[in-house]
Design a protein around this motif. Structure first.
Motif, PDB file in Angstrom:
ATOM      1  N   PHE A   7       0.714  -0.972   0.047  1.00 38.81           N
ATOM      2  CA  PHE A   7      -0.164  -0.212  -0.475  1.00 38.81           C
ATOM      3  C   PHE A   7       0.504   1.000   0.076  1.00 38.81           C
ATOM      4  CE2 PHE A   7      -2.320   2.736   2.492  1.00 38.81           C
ATOM      5  CZ  PHE A   7      -3.422   3.303   1.604  1.00 38.81           C
ATOM      6  N   ALA A   8       1.828   1.596   0.696  1.00 34.47           N
ATOM      7  CA  ALA A   8       2.692   2.599   1.032  1.00 34.47           C
ATOM      8  C   ALA A   8       3.570   2.671  -0.288  1.00 34.47           C
ATOM      9  CB  ALA A   8       3.416   2.132   2.344  1.00 34.47           C
ATOM     10  N   GLU A   9       4.390   1.427  -1.113  1.00 41.42           N
ATOM     11  CA  GLU A   9       4.819   1.225  -2.524  1.00 41.42           C
ATOM     12  C   GLU A   9       4.521   2.216  -2.437  1.00 41.42           C
ATOM     13  OE1 GLU A   9       7.698   1.553  -4.781  1.00 41.42           O
ATOM     14  OE2 GLU A   9       7.654   1.496  -2.385  1.00 41.42           O
ATOM     15  N   ARG A  10       2.626   1.490  -3.504  1.00 42.41           N
ATOM     16  CA  ARG A  10       2.116   2.013  -4.619  1.00 42.41           C
ATOM     17  C   ARG A  10       1.277   3.535  -3.977  1.00 42.41           C
ATOM     18  NH1 ARG A  10      -0.762  -3.830  -5.696  1.00 42.41           N
ATOM     19  NH2 ARG A  10       0.987  -4.674  -6.555  1.00 42.41           N
ATOM     20  N   VAL A  11       0.844   3.996  -3.286  1.00 41.22           N
ATOM     21  CA  VAL A  11       1.025   4.960  -3.374  1.00 41.22           C
ATOM     22  C   VAL A  11       1.999   6.214  -3.511  1.00 41.22           C
ATOM     23  CG1 VAL A  11       0.135   7.747  -1.662  1.00 41.22           C
ATOM     24  CG2 VAL A  11      -0.829   4.693  -1.126  1.00 41.22           C
ATOM     25  N   ARG A  12       3.115   5.365  -2.755  1.00 42.50           N
ATOM     26  CA  ARG A  12       4.149   7.437  -3.175  1.00 42.50           C
ATOM     27  C   ARG A  12       4.318   6.403  -4.816  1.00 42.50           C
ATOM     28  NH1 ARG A  12       7.312   4.900   0.271  1.00 42.50           N
ATOM     29  NH2 ARG A  12       7.650   3.527  -0.567  1.00 42.50           N
ATOM     30  N   THR A  13       4.060   5.164  -5.735  1.00 39.11           N
ATOM     31  CA  THR A  13       4.535   6.075  -6.564  1.00 39.11           C
ATOM     32  C   THR A  13       3.132   6.157  -7.703  1.00 39.11           C
ATOM     33  OG1 THR A  13       5.895   3.216  -6.819  1.00 39.11           O
ATOM     34  CG2 THR A  13       5.069   4.003  -8.322  1.00 39.11           C
ATOM     35  N   LEU A  14       2.452   6.371  -7.834  1.00 37.14           N
ATOM     36  CA  LEU A  14       1.754   6.595  -8.081  1.00 37.14           C
ATOM     37  C   LEU A  14       1.454   8.262  -7.839  1.00 37.14           C
ATOM     38  CD1 LEU A  14      -1.981   4.184  -7.067  1.00 37.14           C
ATOM     39  CD2 LEU A  14      -0.331   4.239  -9.921  1.00 37.14           C
ATOM     40  N   ARG A  15       1.804   8.710  -6.093  1.00 32.56           N
ATOM     41  CA  ARG A  15       1.255   9.793  -6.213  1.00 32.56           C
ATOM     42  C   ARG A  15       2.642  10.622  -7.386  1.00 32.56           C
ATOM     43  NH1 ARG A  15       4.867  12.717  -3.909  1.00 32.56           N
ATOM     44  NH2 ARG A  15       5.693  11.046  -2.825  1.00 32.56           N
ATOM     45  N   LYS A  16       4.101   9.579  -7.489  1.00 35.38           N
ATOM     46  CA  LYS A  16       5.267  10.117  -8.042  1.00 35.38           C
ATOM     47  C   LYS A  16       5.231  10.412  -9.323  1.00 35.38           C
ATOM     48  CE  LYS A  16       9.146   9.501  -4.167  1.00 35.38           C
ATOM     49  NZ  LYS A  16       9.979   9.003  -4.526  1.00 35.38           N
ATOM     50  N   LYS A  17       4.713   9.265 -10.137  1.00 36.94           N
ATOM     51  CA  LYS A  17       3.550   9.150 -11.425  1.00 36.94           C
ATOM     52  C   LYS A  17       3.273  11.127 -11.971  1.00 36.94           C
ATOM     53  CE  LYS A  17       3.858   4.958 -13.207  1.00 36.94           C
ATOM     54  NZ  LYS A  17       3.189   3.921 -13.434  1.00 36.94           N
ATOM     55  N   THR A  32      -4.096  16.020   5.694  1.00 36.93           N
ATOM     56  CA  THR A  32      -2.616  15.999   5.494  1.00 36.93           C
ATOM     57  C   THR A  32      -2.023  15.676   5.256  1.00 36.93           C
ATOM     58  OG1 THR A  32      -1.542  15.032   7.719  1.00 36.93           O
ATOM     59  CG2 THR A  32      -3.425  17.245   8.265  1.00 36.93           C
ATOM     60  N   TYR A  33      -0.737  16.115   4.431  1.00 36.49           N
ATOM     61  CA  TYR A  33       0.557  16.131   4.029  1.00 36.49           C
ATOM     62  C   TYR A  33       1.761  15.236   4.776  1.00 36.49           C
ATOM     63  CZ  TYR A  33       3.981  19.013   6.501  1.00 36.49           C
ATOM     64  OH  TYR A  33       4.866  18.799   7.867  1.00 36.49           O
ATOM     65  N   THR A  34       1.487  14.935   6.350  1.00 35.29           N
ATOM     66  CA  THR A  34       2.128  14.347   6.624  1.00 35.29           C
ATOM     67  C   THR A  34       1.176  12.887   6.943  1.00 35.29           C
ATOM     68  OG1 THR A  34       2.273  16.186   8.822  1.00 35.29           O
ATOM     69  CG2 THR A  34       2.493  14.354   9.740  1.00 35.29           C
ATOM     70  N   ALA A  35      -0.144  13.446   7.261  1.00 36.98           N
ATOM     71  CA  ALA A  35      -0.686  11.772   6.956  1.00 36.98           C
ATOM     72  C   ALA A  35      -0.096  11.014   5.340  1.00 36.98           C
ATOM     73  CB  ALA A  35      -2.230  11.806   6.827  1.00 36.98           C
ATOM     74  N   ILE A  36      -0.594  11.245   4.836  1.00 35.22           N
ATOM     75  CA  ILE A  36       0.250  10.992   3.942  1.00 35.22           C
ATOM     76  C   ILE A  36       2.273  10.469   3.566  1.00 35.22           C
ATOM     77  CG2 ILE A  36       0.353  11.025   0.751  1.00 35.22           C
ATOM     78  CD1 ILE A  36      -2.102  11.268   1.543  1.00 35.22           C
ATOM     79  N   ARG A  44       0.837   4.315   9.118  1.00 36.25           N
ATOM     80  CA  ARG A  44      -0.583   3.775   8.714  1.00 36.25           C
ATOM     81  C   ARG A  44      -0.960   3.963   7.663  1.00 36.25           C
ATOM     82  NH1 ARG A  44      -3.414  10.373   9.537  1.00 36.25           N
ATOM     83  NH2 ARG A  44      -4.735   8.130   8.857  1.00 36.25           N
ATOM     84  N   THR A  45      -2.186   3.655   7.819  1.00 38.48           N
ATOM     85  CA  THR A  45      -3.052   3.168   7.273  1.00 38.48           C
ATOM     86  C   THR A  45      -3.901   4.671   6.637  1.00 38.48           C
ATOM     87  OG1 THR A  45      -4.866   1.999   8.462  1.00 38.48           O
ATOM     88  CG2 THR A  45      -2.697   0.758   7.146  1.00 38.48           C
ATOM     89  N   THR A  46      -5.475   4.369   5.995  1.00 44.55           N
ATOM     90  CA  THR A  46      -6.218   5.161   6.507  1.00 44.55           C
ATOM     91  C   THR A  46      -7.748   4.652   6.725  1.00 44.55           C
ATOM     92  OG1 THR A  46      -6.664   7.267   5.390  1.00 44.55           O
ATOM     93  CG2 THR A  46      -6.370   5.736   3.557  1.00 44.55           C
ATOM     94  N   THR A  47      -8.579   5.360   6.350  1.00 45.20           N
ATOM     95  CA  THR A  47      -9.933   4.811   6.709  1.00 45.20           C
ATOM     96  C   THR A  47     -10.643   4.251   4.964  1.00 45.20           C
ATOM     97  OG1 THR A  47     -10.682   7.202   5.699  1.00 45.20           O
ATOM     98  CG2 THR A  47     -10.668   6.832   8.149  1.00 45.20           C
ATOM     99  N   MET A  48     -11.403   3.671   5.688  1.00 48.75           N
ATOM    100  CA  MET A  48     -11.988   3.117   3.513  1.00 48.75           C
ATOM    101  C   MET A  48     -12.775   4.284   2.510  1.00 48.75           C
ATOM    102  SD  MET A  48     -14.294   0.199   5.215  1.00 48.75           S
ATOM    103  CE  MET A  48     -15.861   0.065   4.165  1.00 48.75           C
ATOM    104  N   GLU A  49     -13.308   5.256   3.570  1.00 46.20           N
ATOM    105  CA  GLU A  49     -13.434   6.752   2.854  1.00 46.20           C
ATOM    106  C   GLU A  49     -12.029   7.298   1.707  1.00 46.20           C
ATOM    107  OE1 GLU A  49     -14.704   5.992   5.753  1.00 46.20           O
ATOM    108  OE2 GLU A  49     -16.541   5.850   5.977  1.00 46.20           O
TER     109      GLU A  49
END
Length: 76
Positions: A7-17, A32-36, A44-49
């Motif tokens: 999850f962490a890697e995919r969010v980071r990779t997709l954001r950079k793309k 927040t940017y801290t949460a990202i 951390r993870t996040t809510t379903m929403e």
């Protein structure tokens, strides 16, 4: 099965793309940017929403973000 590391890697990779900052992604999905940053570091993870908002923004499936599949395509 859910993988926090994938999850962490995919969010980071997709954001950079998309060439956006963590703060910009946070504004888009309501975090927040801290949460990202914490998500991208696997702290951390996040809510379903918010997970749904991330998947919608990146145009990938929730299952892809969670590491349940390697196919990023959304079911339509």
């Amino acid at each position: 099965m859910f993988s926090k590391d994938i999850f962490a890697e995919r969010v980071r990779t997709l954001r950079k793309k998309k060439n956006i900052k963590q703060s910009e992604l946070g504004e888009i999905v309501g975090l927040t940017y801290t949460a990202i940053s914490d998500i991208e570091r696997g702290r951390r993870t996040t809510t379903m929403e918010k997970l749904d908002a991330l998947a919608d923004y990146f145009e990938v499936s929730v299952d892809y973000l969670m590491g349940r599949t390697d196919n990023p395509d959304m079911n339509r």
